[in-house]
Design a protein around this motif. Structure first.
Motif, PDB file in Angstrom:
ATOM      1  N   ASP A   1       0.830  -1.210   0.000  1.00 34.05           N
ATOM      2  CA  ASP A   1       0.000   0.000   0.000  1.00 34.05           C
ATOM      3  C   ASP A   1       0.859   1.253   0.000  1.00 34.05           C
ATOM      4  OD1 ASP A   1      -2.317  -1.481  -0.034  1.00 34.05           O
ATOM      5  OD2 ASP A   1      -2.713  -1.291   2.120  1.00 34.05           O
ATOM      6  N   GLU A   2       1.922   1.250   0.821  1.00 35.32           N
ATOM      7  CA  GLU A   2       2.805   2.418   0.875  1.00 35.32           C
ATOM      8  C   GLU A   2       3.535   2.611  -0.449  1.00 35.32           C
ATOM      9  OE1 GLU A   2       3.956   2.420   5.632  1.00 35.32           O
ATOM     10  OE2 GLU A   2       5.018   1.064   4.258  1.00 35.32           O
ATOM     11  N   VAL A   3       4.004   1.529  -1.026  1.00 37.12           N
ATOM     12  CA  VAL A   3       4.702   1.616  -2.315  1.00 37.12           C
ATOM     13  C   VAL A   3       3.767   2.133  -3.403  1.00 37.12           C
ATOM     14  CG1 VAL A   3       5.670   0.187  -4.165  1.00 37.12           C
ATOM     15  CG2 VAL A   3       6.497  -0.067  -1.817  1.00 37.12           C
ATOM     16  N   ARG A   4       2.536   1.637  -3.418  1.00 38.66           N
ATOM     17  CA  ARG A   4       1.569   2.091  -4.426  1.00 38.66           C
ATOM     18  C   ARG A   4       1.355   3.594  -4.326  1.00 38.66           C
ATOM     19  NH1 ARG A   4      -2.541  -0.868  -3.100  1.00 38.66           N
ATOM     20  NH2 ARG A   4      -3.425   0.683  -1.695  1.00 38.66           N
ATOM     21  N   GLU A   5       1.164   4.108  -3.134  1.00 38.18           N
ATOM     22  CA  GLU A   5       0.895   5.537  -2.990  1.00 38.18           C
ATOM     23  C   GLU A   5       2.097   6.377  -3.378  1.00 38.18           C
ATOM     24  OE1 GLU A   5      -2.132   6.735  -2.554  1.00 38.18           O
ATOM     25  OE2 GLU A   5      -2.585   4.589  -2.725  1.00 38.18           O
ATOM     26  N   ARG A   6       3.292   5.921  -3.043  1.00 39.72           N
ATOM     27  CA  ARG A   6       4.481   6.691  -3.390  1.00 39.72           C
ATOM     28  C   ARG A   6       4.750   6.672  -4.883  1.00 39.72           C
ATOM     29  NH1 ARG A   6       7.531   4.316   1.909  1.00 39.72           N
ATOM     30  NH2 ARG A   6       6.570   5.770   3.396  1.00 39.72           N
ATOM     31  N   ILE A   7       4.527   5.544  -5.535  1.00 43.13           N
ATOM     32  CA  ILE A   7       4.714   5.497  -6.985  1.00 43.13           C
ATOM     33  C   ILE A   7       3.659   6.354  -7.673  1.00 43.13           C
ATOM     34  CG2 ILE A   7       4.610   4.009  -9.024  1.00 43.13           C
ATOM     35  CD1 ILE A   7       5.929   1.818  -7.410  1.00 43.13           C
ATOM     36  N   ARG A   8       2.432   6.255  -7.238  1.00 41.79           N
ATOM     37  CA  ARG A   8       1.377   7.079  -7.839  1.00 41.79           C
ATOM     38  C   ARG A   8       1.657   8.562  -7.663  1.00 41.79           C
ATOM     39  NH1 ARG A   8      -4.211   3.780  -6.250  1.00 41.79           N
ATOM     40  NH2 ARG A   8      -4.020   2.178  -7.898  1.00 41.79           N
TER      41      ARG A   8
END
Length: 327
Positions: free
Chosen positions: A284-291
């Motif tokens: 979840d954290e990776v998804r938000e940072r990439i987005r």
């Protein structure tokens, strides 16, 4: 959805061998293919005991034989180290072996310190000045132009997707002028990212292969079940960055728990600098940072960098990242 790709430097870990590094690279490429990544790139570096990609085209042949659909290519070939005719032959060979799958990312840096020009018998300063003409020569070979007196075989008329790489404004200017897709190395040199993308898009001239700007940006990405585990995995690459910047590069070291908390002021600045384009944490954290990074850069593709000491951990990270971004 923004496409995901993989950049692998074929890391050689402490206590490990080159043979193990190549085996791990092939396994990682298969994992990337299964997870739906678009490209798998390796980069040319010389005289670095912790990186196994010096002979990039040979490594790519190994990767191609281990996979079947994912695009494979260089991120990049440092063209001043070579002559365009030989690179056309090498990548023409790859295209014949793995049709429709080959990318050729080109960089202007030497891929090592100044001693490399002695080993290569090259004047790299002069060769860097010839870089635009050498890129054009390569394009002419791949276009199969009839006016070329000496045709590289293989290579003449090969179906190669050429890319311009960069970490400064120079690559952005040249990519725009030639109508090439552009990949920015924000994973280790983030300072000029925003200005370079603005320049590239503003000055882009359409070409036969590309009618509008196309941007890929590199990020360091580590996904794991917990934030603490992701930070632990990332510590091996962070140690390597610190060692490189302080003049003591080597093989990829084992991870260290709480590595960031142990850093002095100089080391902390190095880590903070290279972490500007990174996503480390749970899926979840990776998804938000990439987005968030994609929103900032409007990148068409993100290429995921970041070595781990345990090869299986990076395969897991790739899978978790792809699943997170697909959701």
């Amino acid at each position: 959805m923004t496409d995901l790709s993989v950049l692998d430097l074929v890391p050689v870990r402490e206590g490990g061998t080159l043979s193990e590094a190549y085996k791990s690279a092939a396994s990682l490429a298969r994992a990337a293919e299964e997870a739906g990544y678009k490209r798998f790139w390796v980069a040319e570096h010389h005289a670095m005991e912790g990186i196994g990609g010096a002979a990039a085209s040979v490594v790519l042949s190994h990767i191609g034989n281990a996979t079947s659909t994912i695009r494979i290519g260089s991120g990049g070939i440092m063209l001043p180290n070579h002559n365009p005719f030989v690179i056309a032959e090498q990548f023409g060979t790859l295209d014949a072996l793995f049709p429709g799958r080959i990318d050729l990312g080109l960089g202007r840096a030497p891929g090592a310190d100044g001693l490399i020009q002695q080993a290569l018998r090259k004047n790299l300063a002069q060769a860097a000045g010839d870089f635009p003409a050498d890129v054009q020569e390569l394009r002419a070979y791949f276009k199969g132009r009839d006016d070329i007196p000496l045709k590289p075989t293989p290579g003449f008329g090969a179906d190669i997707e050429m890319w311009m790489l960069g970490s400064s404004l120079y690559g952005a200017q040249l990519a725009a002028a030639l109508g090439l897709p552009y990949a920015f190395a924000a994973h280790f040199a983030p300072d000029h990212l925003d200005d370079a993308l603005v320049m590239y898009r503003r000055n882009f001239k359409p070409s036969e292969r590309l009618d509008k700007p196309h941007v890929m940006v590199a990020m360091n990405v580590y996904a794991a079940d917990t934030t603490a585990e992701a930070e632990r995995l990332a510590s091996s690459q962070l140690q390597s960055f610190v060692r490189l910047r302080t003049g003591s590069p080597g093989k990829l070291p084992p991870p260290v728990e709480g590595y960031r908390d142990q850093l002095g002021p100089v080391e902390r600045r190095i880590v903070e600098h290279v972490s500007q384009a990174s996503a480390t944490g749970t899926p979840d954290e990776v998804r938000e940072r990439i987005r968030s990074f994609v929103k900032r850069t409007q990148a068409d593709e993100i290429i995921v960098a970041g070595a781990t000491y345990e090869p299986e951990a990076r395969e897991t990270s790739l899978r978790l990242t792809a699943e997170a971004l697909a959701g």
